[in-house]
Enzyme design. Structure first.
Site, PDB file in Angstrom:
ATOM      1  N   MET A 194     -14.847  26.170   5.793  1.00 32.50           N
ATOM      2  CA  MET A 194     -15.700  25.488   4.843  1.00 32.50           C
ATOM      3  C   MET A 194     -16.592  26.500   4.137  1.00 32.50           C
ATOM      4  SD  MET A 194     -17.136  22.083   6.577  1.00 32.50           S
ATOM      5  CE  MET A 194     -16.575  20.698   5.658  1.00 32.50           C
ATOM      6  N   CYS A 195     -17.161  26.056   3.054  1.00 33.30           N
ATOM      7  CA  CYS A 195     -18.103  26.897   2.359  1.00 33.30           C
ATOM      8  C   CYS A 195     -19.188  26.020   1.748  1.00 33.30           C
ATOM      9  CB  CYS A 195     -17.421  27.729   1.278  1.00 33.30           C
ATOM     10  SG  CYS A 195     -16.789  26.745  -0.085  1.00 33.30           S
ATOM     11  N   GLY A 196     -20.211  26.653   1.302  1.00 35.94           N
ATOM     12  CA  GLY A 196     -21.301  25.937   0.660  1.00 35.94           C
ATOM     13  C   GLY A 196     -21.871  26.782  -0.452  1.00 35.94           C
TER      14      GLY A 196
ATOM     15  N   ARG B 280     -22.084  26.106   7.053  1.00 37.32           N
ATOM     16  CA  ARG B 280     -21.041  25.787   6.084  1.00 37.32           C
ATOM     17  C   ARG B 280     -20.084  26.961   5.858  1.00 37.32           C
ATOM     18  NH1 ARG B 280     -19.960  20.944   4.699  1.00 37.32           N
ATOM     19  NH2 ARG B 280     -19.384  21.658   2.645  1.00 37.32           N
TER      20      ARG B 280
END
Length: 132
Positions: free
Chosen positions: A1-3, A32
């Site tokens: 995941m990333c943010g 994240r």
């Protein structure tokens, strides 16, 4: 995941606090994307000049004398500002492609993070708190 987090300052008096404000936001995103982090900073550019942001695992060796060597190679004035493991090279806009090619030859271990008239990009592997 990333943010992704973003901060657009309309109040110029807050600009000296930009790093602290953005850092806190980035650290909050640790869950994240815990393996790496980066920051893009938009700032006033100079007409006819571009910023080429580079990163090195060995900045002392890679950045020493690079502006002079790169300037000679591309036939233009180049200046640099070192910021930890990154450096921002100021090159004439029309020489960006030539500068990128010359960097690959002069310092093959250096990574180009980005290039543009008003953006500087900083990226590192690790937790956001370590990158900050």
């Amino acid at each position: 995941m990333c943010g992704i987090v973003g901060l657009f300052l309309k109040d110029k008096s807050l600009e000296p606090q930009l790093g602290a404000l953005l850092s806190e936001m980035l650290v909050t995103m640790t869950d994240r994307g815990p393996d790496s982090a980066g920051i893009a900073i938009y700032g006033g550019g100079t007409k006819g000049h571009a910023k080429v942001t580079i990163q090195s695992a060995n900045p002392d060796a890679d950045f020493k004398g690079l502006d002079a060597e790169l300037g000679k190679k591309i036939g233009a004035k180049v200046s640099s500002t070192v910021k930890s493991t990154h450096a921002v090279l100021d090159v004439p806009t029309e020489k960006v492609a030539e500068a990128r090619a010359a960097l690959a030859e002069l310092r093959p271990s250096v990574r180009v993070m980005g290039a543009g008239e008003a953006i500087e990009i900083y990226k590192e592997v690790g937790l956001p708190v370590e990158v900050v």
